[in-house]
Design an enzyme around this catalytic site. Structure first.
Site, PDB file in Angstrom:
ATOM      1  N   THR A 142      51.084 109.650  26.342  1.00 21.92           N
ATOM      2  CA  THR A 142      52.106 109.831  25.171  1.00 21.92           C
ATOM      3  C   THR A 142      51.427 108.791  24.021  1.00 21.92           C
ATOM      4  O   THR A 142      51.022 109.121  22.872  1.00 21.92           O
ATOM      5  CB  THR A 142      53.408 109.660  25.591  1.00 21.92           C
ATOM      6  OG1 THR A 142      53.821 110.873  26.260  1.00 21.92           O
ATOM      7  CG2 THR A 142      54.077 110.261  23.937  1.00 21.92           C
ATOM      8  N   ASP A 143      50.760 107.885  24.571  1.00 19.07           N
ATOM      9  CA  ASP A 143      49.902 106.874  23.553  1.00 19.07           C
ATOM     10  C   ASP A 143      48.926 107.863  22.751  1.00 19.07           C
ATOM     11  O   ASP A 143      48.570 106.895  22.239  1.00 19.07           O
ATOM     12  CB  ASP A 143      49.480 105.448  25.019  1.00 19.07           C
ATOM     13  CG  ASP A 143      51.046 104.957  24.474  1.00 19.07           C
ATOM     14  OD1 ASP A 143      51.785 104.343  23.500  1.00 19.07           O
ATOM     15  OD2 ASP A 143      51.282 103.376  25.661  1.00 19.07           O
ATOM     16  N   ILE A 144      48.003 107.840  23.900  1.00 16.97           N
ATOM     17  CA  ILE A 144      46.973 108.498  23.878  1.00 16.97           C
ATOM     18  C   ILE A 144      47.485 109.410  22.681  1.00 16.97           C
ATOM     19  O   ILE A 144      46.336 109.592  21.725  1.00 16.97           O
ATOM     20  CB  ILE A 144      45.571 109.037  24.918  1.00 16.97           C
ATOM     21  CG1 ILE A 144      45.773 107.958  26.264  1.00 16.97           C
ATOM     22  CG2 ILE A 144      44.883 109.670  24.540  1.00 16.97           C
ATOM     23  CD1 ILE A 144      44.821 106.889  24.967  1.00 16.97           C
TER      24      ILE A 144
END
Length: 406
Positions: free
Chosen positions: A178-180
């Protein structure tokens, strides 16, 4: 010169989503100034082990996690809880095209570093805020980390073994996906804002939220729910809409079979020695195979165990049926295709001699990605940047050091 070499980015973010966006922009040529807290810096500098080792096998103190998202940047340490530090950041923002930050909603307002304040300093500034839940809504003030968002945003309800199987239960993705993805979407939004500024003039505020990105990236699974009203369930490695599209056992391990259409299924059935499957009304179409997966999948599993993974891959690739092994990371970086694409690179590092990196996947013919420098040491470029960008003298800089501002 990189495609974005005319741009300066002020990166106030830390951990992964913001730094990932900053690294993409840096790889594309932008000058990225990473502003960090004196003494500690980005949280991920301490997220180890593992830590990078020097030529003698001793730890450099540089965490592998930090090294994954900060190449091609310049590190400047500024304590902007102090008025003088706030002034320095404002001056840098006045000379920047883009600012990236991932503080809690309203977290920078107390320092006069929020968008409304910096817009007055630089009307053309593109200001990208990355938070867990966005600038609005009942959760806006909450902190948000990738793992929590994977759960709250539905991804973990789709990942893991099905109910009733041994080891059943929700599982997070093995990287902070999700961060990426938020870093990628943020980069797209920044480039869109740059295009708008070029044609219409003026900067703008970009409001990015991990939760928004997670829900948006549910893709076909979200539509499966929205069109039926039924929440999809965990299927392990199986696909909700395509059969066969999962892992199968072999004589020496496992392999992945990804049949995308009926023609590929016919070819697979022939190679497997069961050509009649393709004419069986239970299996002849994908819709029929999805409806009868509990019958077909065990039949395939009984067939695949009699050949090795290499045999299946070789025979199926020969007839154009997509498939592949399940590699660990050592096998990934030994793979001839990965090596041919030069996905593992090394950059000179002041402490370790060389630092390994994973190359950017972006391949541009006219303005290729350039790897200018390794992820910087904490504050490595403070003096150089403040002197070059702000015209600061050595005497003034020394005074700021003594007072703990830089």
């Amino acid at each position: 010169m990189g495609a974005l070499s005319h741009l300066r980015v002020l990166d106030l973010s830390r951990v992964l989503a913001g730094p990932w966006a900053g690294q993409i922009l840096a790889d594309l040529g932008a000058e990225v100034i990473k502003v960090e807290r004196p003494g500690n810096g980005d949280d991920t500098r301490a997220w180890g082990p593992p830590f990078l080792k020097d030529a003698y096998g001793e730890s450099t103190g540089e965490a592998a996690y930090y090294l994954s998202a900060n190449r091609n940047k310049q590190s400047v340490t500024i304590d902007f809880t102090k008025p003088e530090g706030q002034r320095l950041v404002r001056e840098l923002a006045a000379k920047s095209d883009i600012l990236i930050e991932n503080f809690k909603v309203g977290g920078l307002q107390a320092y006069g570093l929020d968008y409304a304040s910096l817009k007055d300093v630089n009307p053309d500034l593109i200001y990208c805020s990355i938070t867990g839940f966005g600038q609005t809504g009942p959760y806006a003030k909450r902190a948000g980390y990738d793992f929590m968002i994977q759960g709250l945003g539905g991804l973990m309800s789709l990942t893991g073994r099905p109910e009733g199987e041994e080891g059943a239960g929700p599982v997070k993705v093995g990287v902070a996906l999700t961060d990426i993805l938020t870093g990628l979407y943020s980069t797209v939004a920044i480039l869109a804002a740059l295009a708008h500024r070029q044609h219409d003039g003026g900067g703008q505020h970009i409001d990015m939220a991990l939760l928004d990105v997670q829900v948006a990236c549910l893709a076909n699974q979200a539509m499966n729910y929205l069109t039926t009203g039924v929440s999809p369930k965990r299927l392990g490695n199986a696909h909700p809409n395509i059969v066969p599209y999962q892992d199968f056992p072999t004589a020496d391990g496992d392999f992945i079979l990804t049949v995308g259409n009926d023609g590929q299924f016919r070819k697979f059935a022939q190679v497997a020695g069961y050509a009649e499957w393709a004419d069986d009304p239970r299996f002849a179409t994908n819709a029929a195979r999805v409806a009868n997966r509990l019958v077909l999948v065990p039949l395939i599993r009984q067939a695949t165990v009699f050949r090795t993974t290499a045999q299946w891959v070789s025979e199926l690739e020969a007839v154009g049926v997509p498939c592949g092994p399940i590699n660990d990371l050592a096998q990934v970086f030994e793979d001839p295709q990965v090596q041919a694409r030069h996905l593992a690179i090394e950059l000179p590092h002041v402490l370790a001699g060389l630092v390994p990196q994973v190359a950017s996947p972006i391949r541009l013919s006219a303005t290729p990605v350039e790897y200018r420098n390794a992820p910087p040491l904490l504050g490595e470029h403070t003096q150089e940047v403040l002197q070059r960008v702000l015209g600061m003298t050595s005497g003034v800089l020394e005074g700021l050091r003594k007072s703990g501002v830089v």
